[in-house]
Design a protein around this motif. Structure first.
Motif, short mmCIF file in Angstrom:
data_model
loop_
_atom_site.label_atom_id
_atom_site.label_comp_id
_atom_site.label_asym_id
_atom_site.label_seq_id
_atom_site.Cartn_x
_atom_site.Cartn_y
_atom_site.Cartn_z
N UNK A 46 61.15 44.85 31.83
CA UNK A 46 61.40 44.47 30.44
C UNK A 46 60.84 43.08 30.15
N UNK A 47 60.97 42.17 31.12
CA UNK A 47 60.38 40.84 30.95
C UNK A 47 58.87 40.93 30.75
N UNK A 48 58.24 41.79 31.53
CA UNK A 48 56.78 41.94 31.44
C UNK A 48 56.36 42.43 30.06
N UNK A 49 57.26 43.17 29.39
CA UNK A 49 56.96 43.70 28.05
C UNK A 49 57.55 42.81 26.95
N UNK A 50 58.13 41.65 27.35
CA UNK A 50 58.80 40.76 26.40
C UNK A 50 59.85 41.52 25.58
#
Length: 234
Positions: A46-50
């Motif tokens: 989820x972090x990678x996808x903001x």
């Protein structure tokens, strides 16, 4: 807490609350751990996808679990059979009582990945151990064993691993055989005592005592006492 486990736990608790045949609830781990917390790999994705909306949704479900445990009229026991970390430890803290196996350990591990404790941990831990100790555990993320958890008041009892399940079930059956309405009042009164004023507690005690005094269970309890036998609550 991977996949739909949060939602599944919430649904099972709702079923237990609604089922009159359920008199006491025990939450424990199916494997070696009680609960290791959230799925960090999925959070990294989820972090990678903001993406943050799913995190908010997960926290809301966690909050619903915690609120349901607290508001449920039935006693809820955490049987901490192994590691309790992150949201897992705070799930245990949300329960009315906690029993730990000797091999269990506890960690407010959020800070290790630069996150803030959730599932009510900032409130629940502080209520149990005070502000200074709560800050130490949450700011360091250090792991403590069952003996230390007992010493600082996180758990009620530490039980040898080989008899852990048996002893927890025995205690749960004791509560399940008790006067259900009286136990519900004791639960609510205890939380009022923990967070309210003396006046709040006295007022609730008066209302609760009046409510249960003429109940079938209270009549049976007093008869059993006078007849020197074990009560048989309905």
């Amino acid at each position: 807490f991977g996949g739909t486990m949060r939602e599944d736990l919430l649904e099972m608790l709702r079923q237990a609350e609604a089922d009159k045949n359920v008199r006491c609830v025990v939450i424990t781990g199916a494997g070696r751990a009680f609960c290791a917390g959230g799925d960090i790999a999925s959070m990294a994705e989820m972090q990678a996808k903001n993406e943050v909306s799913i995190i908010a949704q997960r926290m809301q479900v966690g909050g619903q679990v915690v609120n349901l445990i607290r508001s449920m009229a039935k006693p809820v026991i955490a049987a901490v059979n192994g590691a309790a970390a992150g949201a897992g430890v705070n799930l245990a803290l949300a329960c009315d009582m906690r029993f730990a196996a000797q091999s269990a350990h506890f960690s407010e591990s959020f800070v290790k990945i630069a996150l803030v404790p959730d599932w009510g941990g900032t409130y629940l831990l502080t209520q149990l151990v005070g502000t200074a100790k709560a800050m130490e555990l949450m700011m360091s993320g250090n792991r403590i064993d069952a003996a230390e958890a007992l010493r600082i008041g996180i758990v009620n009892r530490v039980i040898p691993d080989d008899t852990f399940r048996e002893e927890v079930v025995m205690f749960a059956r004791q509560l399940a055989g008790g006067p259900a309405n009286t136990l519900a009042h004791i639960k609510q009164a205890t939380y009022i005592g923990a967070t309210g004023t003396l006046s709040d507690a006295l007022q609730y005690e008066e209302q609760a005592q009046e409510s249960v005094f003429l109940s079938d269970d209270a009549r049976e309890g007093m008869r059993a006492f006078l007849e020197k036998r074990a009560p048989r609550f309905s």
